[in-house]
Motif scaffolding. Structure first.
Motif, PDB file in Angstrom:
ATOM      1  N   GLU A  45       3.090   1.242  -9.906  1.00  0.00           N
ATOM      2  CA  GLU A  45       2.338   0.000  -9.920  1.00  0.00           C
ATOM      3  C   GLU A  45       3.031  -0.848  -8.471  1.00  0.00           C
ATOM      4  N   ILE A  46       1.824  -1.690  -8.090  1.00  0.00           N
ATOM      5  CA  ILE A  46       2.198  -2.622  -6.895  1.00  0.00           C
ATOM      6  C   ILE A  46       3.230  -3.737  -7.399  1.00  0.00           C
ATOM      7  N   VAL A  47       4.403  -4.032  -6.659  1.00  0.00           N
ATOM      8  CA  VAL A  47       5.170  -4.960  -7.002  1.00  0.00           C
ATOM      9  C   VAL A  47       4.779  -6.149  -6.089  1.00  0.00           C
ATOM     10  N   ALA A  48       4.612  -5.787  -4.600  1.00  0.00           N
ATOM     11  CA  ALA A  48       4.307  -6.698  -3.817  1.00  0.00           C
ATOM     12  C   ALA A  48       3.873  -6.180  -2.245  1.00  0.00           C
ATOM     13  N   ALA A  49       3.254  -6.781  -1.447  1.00  0.00           N
ATOM     14  CA  ALA A  49       2.644  -6.579  -0.047  1.00  0.00           C
ATOM     15  C   ALA A  49       2.781  -7.601   0.877  1.00  0.00           C
ATOM     16  N   ILE A  50       2.776  -7.243   2.049  1.00  0.00           N
ATOM     17  CA  ILE A  50       2.903  -8.275   3.080  1.00  0.00           C
ATOM     18  C   ILE A  50       2.181  -7.599   4.171  1.00  0.00           C
ATOM     19  N   SER A  51       1.308  -8.656   5.043  1.00  0.00           N
ATOM     20  CA  SER A  51       0.606  -8.415   6.154  1.00  0.00           C
ATOM     21  C   SER A  51       1.532  -8.163   7.642  1.00  0.00           C
ATOM     22  N   VAL A  52       0.825  -7.703   8.391  1.00  0.00           N
ATOM     23  CA  VAL A  52       1.465  -7.362   9.920  1.00  0.00           C
ATOM     24  C   VAL A  52       2.453  -8.238  10.177  1.00  0.00           C
ATOM     25  N   ASN A  53       1.618  -9.352  10.488  1.00  0.00           N
ATOM     26  CA  ASN A  53       2.373 -10.473  10.798  1.00  0.00           C
ATOM     27  C   ASN A  53       3.246 -11.500   9.705  1.00  0.00           C
ATOM     28  N   TYR A  59       1.741 -10.523  -4.733  1.00  0.00           N
ATOM     29  CA  TYR A  59       2.700 -10.242  -5.624  1.00  0.00           C
ATOM     30  C   TYR A  59       1.955  -9.821  -7.031  1.00  0.00           C
ATOM     31  N   ALA A  60       2.351  -8.782  -7.664  1.00  0.00           N
ATOM     32  CA  ALA A  60       1.958  -8.506  -8.948  1.00  0.00           C
ATOM     33  C   ALA A  60       2.444  -9.918  -9.890  1.00  0.00           C
ATOM     34  N   THR A  68      10.546 -12.096  -3.796  1.00  0.00           N
ATOM     35  CA  THR A  68      10.008 -12.532  -2.419  1.00  0.00           C
ATOM     36  C   THR A  68       9.921 -11.324  -1.413  1.00  0.00           C
ATOM     37  N   ILE A  69       8.741 -11.142  -0.876  1.00  0.00           N
ATOM     38  CA  ILE A  69       9.053  -9.949   0.105  1.00  0.00           C
ATOM     39  C   ILE A  69       8.690 -10.677   1.574  1.00  0.00           C
TER      40      ILE A  69
END
Length: 125
Positions: A45-53, A59-60, A68-69
């Motif tokens: 499952e996804i936990v967190a993701a962050i864009s390029v910048n 966040y799930a 915090t990512i």
């Protein structure tokens, strides 16, 4: 792109850990990064993701307000700060890179085309 995740370990409930994911082969500033996890007997499952910048994060629901990512593109590294850990956070955590998006992020694992080897997080009650 090679991804090396680290920082996992054994921690008591309520404790904290910081995971790191170091990228090599291409600068991490050029792609979306995500953290996923797979708990025993469950699907990834996804936990967190962050864009390029770093301007867009996801966040799930299960980790909002606790995790915090962040990323440091100069160091080609993405972090996952995990606070107030719970036994249900026990899982193997994987970092992943999506080299196809520049301005958006995705929380679908199929959107990520490079994966690290995983680091185990165990939270005891």
């Amino acid at each position: 792109v090679q991804l090396q995740a680290s920082g996992g370990g054994l921690v008591q409930a309520g404790g904290s850990l910081r995971l790191s994911c170091a990228a090599s082969g291409r600068t991490s500033g050029n792609y979306v990064m995500g953290w996923f996890r797979r708990a025993p007997g469950k699907e990834r499952e996804i936990v967190a993701a962050i864009s390029v910048n770093g301007g867009i994060t996801y966040y799930a629901d299960s980790v909002k307000g606790r995790f915090t990512i962040s990323r440091d593109n100069a160091k080609n590294t993405v972090y996952l700060q995990m606070n107030n850990l719970k036994p249900e956070d026990t899982a193997v955590y994987y970092c992943a890179a999506d080299t196809t998006r520049l301005y958006t992020i995705t929380y679908y694992s199929t959107g990520y085309n490079y994966w690290g080897q995983g680091t185990l997080v165990t939270v005891s009650s």
